[in-house]
Enzyme design. Sequence first.
Site, short mmCIF file in Angstrom:
data_model
loop_
_atom_site.label_atom_id
_atom_site.label_comp_id
_atom_site.label_asym_id
_atom_site.label_seq_id
_atom_site.Cartn_x
_atom_site.Cartn_y
_atom_site.Cartn_z
N LYS A 43 -75.63 100.69 6.68
CA LYS A 43 -74.80 100.10 5.62
C LYS A 43 -75.10 100.69 4.24
O LYS A 43 -74.30 100.55 3.33
CB LYS A 43 -74.94 98.58 5.60
CG LYS A 43 -76.23 98.03 5.04
CD LYS A 43 -76.25 96.51 5.12
CE LYS A 43 -77.51 95.90 4.54
NZ LYS A 43 -77.62 96.09 3.08
N ASP A 44 -76.27 101.34 4.09
CA ASP A 44 -76.60 101.95 2.80
C ASP A 44 -76.09 103.38 2.66
O ASP A 44 -76.25 103.99 1.61
CB ASP A 44 -78.12 101.97 2.61
CG ASP A 44 -78.70 100.58 2.39
OD1 ASP A 44 -77.95 99.71 1.89
OD2 ASP A 44 -79.87 100.37 2.72
N THR A 87 -77.21 86.88 -4.57
CA THR A 87 -76.84 88.06 -3.79
C THR A 87 -76.54 89.20 -4.75
O THR A 87 -76.08 88.97 -5.87
CB THR A 87 -75.62 87.81 -2.89
OG1 THR A 87 -75.29 89.03 -2.21
CG2 THR A 87 -74.41 87.36 -3.69
N SER A 89 -74.51 91.63 -3.67
CA SER A 89 -73.35 92.23 -3.01
C SER A 89 -72.03 91.64 -3.50
O SER A 89 -71.82 90.42 -3.43
CB SER A 89 -73.48 92.03 -1.50
OG SER A 89 -72.25 92.21 -0.85
N LEU A 90 -71.12 92.51 -3.98
CA LEU A 90 -69.78 92.04 -4.36
C LEU A 90 -69.03 91.53 -3.13
O LEU A 90 -68.22 90.61 -3.23
CB LEU A 90 -68.99 93.17 -5.01
CG LEU A 90 -69.53 93.73 -6.33
CD1 LEU A 90 -68.60 94.81 -6.87
CD2 LEU A 90 -69.70 92.61 -7.36
N ARG A 91 -69.29 92.13 -1.97
CA ARG A 91 -68.65 91.70 -0.73
C ARG A 91 -69.01 90.25 -0.41
O ARG A 91 -68.14 89.43 -0.10
CB ARG A 91 -69.10 92.62 0.42
CG ARG A 91 -68.69 92.16 1.81
CD ARG A 91 -69.37 93.02 2.88
NE ARG A 91 -70.83 92.90 2.85
CZ ARG A 91 -71.51 91.92 3.44
NH1 ARG A 91 -70.87 90.97 4.10
NH2 ARG A 91 -72.82 91.89 3.39
N ARG A 92 -70.31 89.94 -0.50
CA ARG A 92 -70.73 88.57 -0.24
C ARG A 92 -70.21 87.62 -1.31
O ARG A 92 -69.75 86.52 -1.01
CB ARG A 92 -72.26 88.50 -0.16
CG ARG A 92 -72.83 89.17 1.08
CD ARG A 92 -74.35 89.14 1.08
NE ARG A 92 -74.89 89.82 2.26
CZ ARG A 92 -75.96 90.59 2.26
NH1 ARG A 92 -76.60 90.83 1.12
NH2 ARG A 92 -76.39 91.16 3.37
N ARG A 109 -81.81 91.08 -6.97
CA ARG A 109 -82.26 92.41 -6.57
C ARG A 109 -83.71 92.34 -6.13
O ARG A 109 -84.37 91.35 -6.27
CB ARG A 109 -82.11 93.40 -7.73
CG ARG A 109 -80.68 93.73 -8.15
CD ARG A 109 -79.90 94.51 -7.12
NE ARG A 109 -80.65 95.62 -6.54
CZ ARG A 109 -80.89 96.78 -7.13
NH1 ARG A 109 -80.42 97.02 -8.34
NH2 ARG A 109 -81.57 97.74 -6.51
N GLY A 110 -84.20 93.47 -5.61
CA GLY A 110 -85.58 93.55 -5.15
C GLY A 110 -85.65 93.64 -3.65
O GLY A 110 -84.65 93.47 -2.95
N ASN A 111 -86.83 93.93 -3.12
CA ASN A 111 -86.97 93.98 -1.67
C ASN A 111 -86.93 92.57 -1.09
O ASN A 111 -86.87 91.58 -1.83
CB ASN A 111 -88.24 94.75 -1.26
CG ASN A 111 -89.52 94.07 -1.74
OD1 ASN A 111 -89.60 92.85 -1.83
ND2 ASN A 111 -90.52 94.87 -2.04
N VAL A 112 -86.95 92.47 0.22
CA VAL A 112 -86.76 91.16 0.86
C VAL A 112 -87.83 90.16 0.42
O VAL A 112 -87.53 89.00 0.10
CB VAL A 112 -86.75 91.32 2.39
CG1 VAL A 112 -86.80 89.95 3.07
CG2 VAL A 112 -85.49 92.06 2.84
N THR A 114 -89.53 90.09 -2.34
CA THR A 114 -89.29 89.70 -3.73
C THR A 114 -88.17 88.68 -3.81
O THR A 114 -88.25 87.69 -4.56
CB THR A 114 -88.91 90.95 -4.57
OG1 THR A 114 -90.01 91.86 -4.56
CG2 THR A 114 -88.58 90.57 -6.00
N ARG A 115 -87.12 88.90 -3.04
CA ARG A 115 -85.98 87.96 -3.06
C ARG A 115 -86.39 86.59 -2.53
O ARG A 115 -86.01 85.55 -3.08
CB ARG A 115 -84.82 88.54 -2.24
CG ARG A 115 -84.27 89.82 -2.84
CD ARG A 115 -83.08 90.33 -2.05
NE ARG A 115 -82.71 91.68 -2.47
CZ ARG A 115 -81.51 92.22 -2.30
NH1 ARG A 115 -80.56 91.53 -1.70
NH2 ARG A 115 -81.26 93.45 -2.71
N CYS A 202 -68.51 103.73 -4.34
CA CYS A 202 -69.06 102.63 -5.12
C CYS A 202 -68.99 101.33 -4.33
O CYS A 202 -68.30 101.24 -3.33
CB CYS A 202 -68.29 102.49 -6.43
SG CYS A 202 -66.54 102.73 -6.24
#
Length: 271
Positions: A43-44, A87, A89-92, A109-112, A114-115, A202
Amino acid sequence: MTTKGDRILDAPLAKIGGKGLFTKELEQAMLAGEIDLAVHSLKDMPTEVPEGLVIGAITQRLDAGDAFVSVHYRSMEDLPQGARVGTSSLRRRAQLLAVRPDLTILDLRGNVNTRLAKLDAGEFDAIVLAAAGLKRLGLGERIRTILPRAMILPAVGQGALAIECRADDGRIQEMIDFLRDTEMTAAATAERAFLRRVEGGCQIPVGVYAEVGEGNVLHVEAMIASIDGMRVCRSHSMGTPAEAEKIGIALAEELLDVGGREILKEIGIAV
């Protein structure tokens, strides 16, 4: 290797360049001969692979779902009016607001780890993360529920890994061939064809999910939504795995024609 997407954590992905942030430096290292292959979350990956490189294998999907994670609430339905949901993500964001316009969606933002720490510190009432990422990190117990696809379609390739290598490196391609999942490769081909038709690279509010079902039939479902979730264009299609790219493109055209083009134009994307 730590990529730009890992380092810049104080701005939304959409504002700092989107998907290539997580792949470009790895790809440059491959082309320079410094590394032989790179493992990405599919997905990235941008829909266009640089000249000289190929996706040598796409693995079986672990879980395509988006996970609802919260300390105090069991599900999206349990969240109070105006709850803070994190989140990046614009999708979410778009799909969550489509079903719960009262929610306050905040950038995360941040790794899992961190979130999750920000959630545990009380900065959010809930956060939404890729279920596969949590499971791969051994954090599956943090998942309260997997949000149904009727509510939120995943990102292109979500839950699968992509192994990228040099196009002329037959030795590496042969070495990773056992990782290739035929059904997921067909699904990814349809999903990436859809995304390629509706954008250039984008981050935009689109979701798509494909799978090969009973009778070797490829099913594809997709959506384009406005960022505020007020308008959602959604449809589905099916065919054979061999038609994956054609199905993805045709579904994109259908959604663009029924309002998707106007939605994307409003956020500065001409298609």
